[in-house]
Design an enzyme around this catalytic site. Structure first.
Site, PDB file in Angstrom:
ATOM      1  N   ASN A  46       0.784  -1.139   0.048  1.00 10.19           N
ATOM      2  CA  ASN A  46      -0.140   0.054  -0.005  1.00 10.19           C
ATOM      3  C   ASN A  46       0.880   1.298  -0.077  1.00 10.19           C
ATOM      4  O   ASN A  46       1.500   1.698   1.134  1.00 10.19           O
ATOM      5  CB  ASN A  46      -0.930  -0.009   1.209  1.00 10.19           C
ATOM      6  CG  ASN A  46      -1.724   1.145   1.306  1.00 10.19           C
ATOM      7  OD1 ASN A  46      -1.896   1.889   0.574  1.00 10.19           O
ATOM      8  ND2 ASN A  46      -2.463   1.275   2.614  1.00 10.19           N
ATOM      9  N   TRP A  47       1.059   1.900  -1.091  1.00 14.49           N
ATOM     10  CA  TRP A  47       1.699   2.949  -1.138  1.00 14.49           C
ATOM     11  C   TRP A  47       1.253   4.285  -0.490  1.00 14.49           C
ATOM     12  O   TRP A  47       2.068   5.170  -0.555  1.00 14.49           O
ATOM     13  CB  TRP A  47       2.131   3.253  -2.856  1.00 14.49           C
ATOM     14  CG  TRP A  47       3.010   2.325  -3.602  1.00 14.49           C
ATOM     15  CD1 TRP A  47       3.263   1.082  -3.096  1.00 14.49           C
ATOM     16  CD2 TRP A  47       3.221   2.475  -4.869  1.00 14.49           C
ATOM     17  NE1 TRP A  47       3.714   0.420  -4.001  1.00 14.49           N
ATOM     18  CE2 TRP A  47       3.904   1.379  -5.306  1.00 14.49           C
ATOM     19  CE3 TRP A  47       3.203   3.442  -5.917  1.00 14.49           C
ATOM     20  CZ2 TRP A  47       4.663   1.028  -6.448  1.00 14.49           C
ATOM     21  CZ3 TRP A  47       3.717   3.168  -7.054  1.00 14.49           C
ATOM     22  CH2 TRP A  47       4.407   2.037  -7.364  1.00 14.49           C
ATOM     23  N   SER A  69       3.530  -2.263  10.617  1.00 15.92           N
ATOM     24  CA  SER A  69       4.786  -2.243  10.886  1.00 15.92           C
ATOM     25  C   SER A  69       5.358  -3.699  10.364  1.00 15.92           C
ATOM     26  O   SER A  69       6.479  -4.075  11.055  1.00 15.92           O
ATOM     27  CB  SER A  69       5.173  -1.971  12.220  1.00 15.92           C
ATOM     28  OG  SER A  69       4.890  -0.569  12.606  1.00 15.92           O
ATOM     29  N   GLY A 116       2.919  -1.094   4.315  1.00 15.43           N
ATOM     30  CA  GLY A 116       2.837   0.342   4.290  1.00 15.43           C
ATOM     31  C   GLY A 116       4.357   0.438   4.030  1.00 15.43           C
ATOM     32  O   GLY A 116       4.832   0.659   2.831  1.00 15.43           O
ATOM     33  N   GLY A 117       4.832   1.395   5.225  1.00 15.70           N
ATOM     34  CA  GLY A 117       6.198   2.178   4.755  1.00 15.70           C
ATOM     35  C   GLY A 117       7.310   1.313   4.270  1.00 15.70           C
ATOM     36  O   GLY A 117       8.090   1.690   3.221  1.00 15.70           O
TER      37      GLY A 117
HETATM   38  P1  13P Z   1       3.010   0.557   7.747  1.00 13.95           P
HETATM   39  O1  13P Z   1       3.536  -0.813   7.390  1.00 13.95           O
HETATM   40  O2  13P Z   1       3.624   1.390   7.504  1.00 13.95           O
HETATM   41  O3  13P Z   1       2.536   0.159   9.294  1.00 13.95           O
HETATM   42  O4  13P Z   1       1.365   0.544   7.256  1.00 13.95           O
HETATM   43  C1  13P Z   1       0.740  -0.565   7.223  1.00 13.95           C
HETATM   44  C2  13P Z   1      -0.512  -0.084   6.515  1.00 13.95           C
HETATM   45  O5  13P Z   1      -1.417   0.978   6.882  1.00 13.95           O
HETATM   46  C3  13P Z   1      -0.678  -0.715   5.353  1.00 13.95           C
HETATM   47  O6  13P Z   1      -2.183  -0.412   4.706  1.00 13.95           O
END
Ligand code: 13P
Length: 252
Positions: A9-10, A213, A234-235
Site C-alpha cells: 500500500n503506497w 509495521s 505500508g512504509g
Molecule cells: P505500515 O506498514 O507503514 O505500518 O502501514 C501499514 C498499513 O497501514 C498498510 O495499509
C-alpha cells in the site's frame, strides 16, 4: 489451502514517474516468485502507468479507496468502474486512515464492499482497534462490529471476493508490530466470526492478512502463524528493493 498474498500500500506516495522507476527495479526481484500473490496499491494517479508496466506479470493491482456509486456528482471521487478501467482487480476498503481522517463509518464501508463485489473487484476490507480499545479489553467487540457491519448483506457466494486485513491502528507506522501470537489470536477470532456470517468452509477459504509495521525482519514469523495469510505493507513497501526482500523472505 489458502494462497498467501502480500499487498504493498503506497498510500499518498509516488508520482507516475517514480512509480515507473519503482516497477523497473521491483520486477526483476520478483519475476521467479510463484508461491505467493503480490498486489500493488499505488495512488490513483499512478494506476495507469503501473498497470502498463505489470501487464505481462502475475502482479495484481489495487485501488486504495473508491466511491460506491458508478458515476455521478461526487467531486474528487473515483468509481469502481474507473478502477477496473485502470487495470485494478481489487480495492482496499475501510483503511483506518480512511475511517479516522476521512470519517468513513461502517455503513459507508459496507456500501463500498458491496459496490466492489458488484464490479468484480476483490474487496480488501480493513479492520483494526485503537491502542485504547485494546488496553480496555474491547478488541474483540470492535473487530466483531467492524466485520459484521462491513460485510452486512454479503452472500456466501460473494465471499470469495473478500480479503480481510487486520490492521491494529497502534501498529500502523509505529515500528511496533503486533506479535505473531497477538496477530494469530485475532485472526482466529475473525475467522470464527466469518464462519457465523458465512459458512465454516467459506470462512476457511477467506484470506485474512495482517498489516502494521511489517518489515523484512518480521514477515517470516508473522507468516509462520497458520491463520496469517499474508501482509498489507505500508512504509516498508515504498522502496522496491526493500519490498522485494520482504517478498523473498515470505517465500523462504
Ligand atoms: P505500515 O506498514 O507503514 O505500518 O502501514 C501499514 C498499513 O497501514 C498498510 O495499509
Amino acid at each position: 489451502m489458502r494462497r498467501r498474498v502480500l499487498i504493498g500500500n503506497w498510500k499518498m506516495h509516488k508520482t507516475a514517474g517514480e512509480a515507473s522507476r519503482y516497477i523497473r527495479d521491483f520486477l526483476p526481484l520478483t519475476q521467479n516468485i510463484a508461491s505467493i500473490d503480490i498486489i500493488l496499491a499505488p495512488p490513483f494517479t499512478a494506476l495507469h502507468v503501473v498497470a502498463e508496466s505489470i501487464k505481462d506479470t502475475a502482479i495484481g493491482l489495487a485501488g486504495q479507496n473508491m466511491h460506491w456509486n458508478s458515476h455521478g456528482a461526487f467531486t474528487g471521487e473515483v468509481s469502481p468502474a474507473m478502477l477496473c478501467d485502470n487495470g485494478c482487480q481489487s480495492v482496499i476498503i475501510g483503511h483506518s486512515e480512511r475511517r479516522q481522517t476521512f470519517h468513513e463509518d461502517d455503513n459507508t464501508i459496507n456500501r463500498k464492499v458491496k459496490a466492489a463485489i458488484a464490479h468484480h473487484l476483490t474487496a480488501i476490507m480493513c479492520v483494526g482497534e485503537t491502542r485504547e480499545e485494546r488496553d480496555t479489553g474491547k478488541t474483540s467487540d470492535v473487530l466483531s462490529r467492524q466485520l459484521a457491519a462491513g460485510l452486512a448483506g454479503i452472500g456466501t457466494i460473494d465471499a470469495k471476493q473478500l480479503i480481510i486485513a487486520y490492521e491494529p491502528i497502534w501498529a500502523i507506522g509505529s515500528g511496533t508490530p503486533a506479535t505473531p501470537t497477538q496477530a494469530s489470536k485475532v485472526h482466529i477470532k475473525l475467522r470464527e466470526h466469518l464462519g457465523t456470517l458465512f459458512t465454516t468452509s467459506t470462512a476457511e477459504s477467506i484470506q485474512i492478512i495482517y498489516g502494521g509495521s511489517i518489515t523484512a525482519e518480521n514477515i517470516q514469523s508473522l507468516l509462520a502463524m497458520p491463520h496469517v495469510d499474508g501482509g498489507l505493507v505500508g512504509g516498508a513497501c515504498l522502496d522496491p528493493h526493500n519490498f522485494g526482500t520482504i517478498v523473498s523472505s515470505a517465500t523462504n
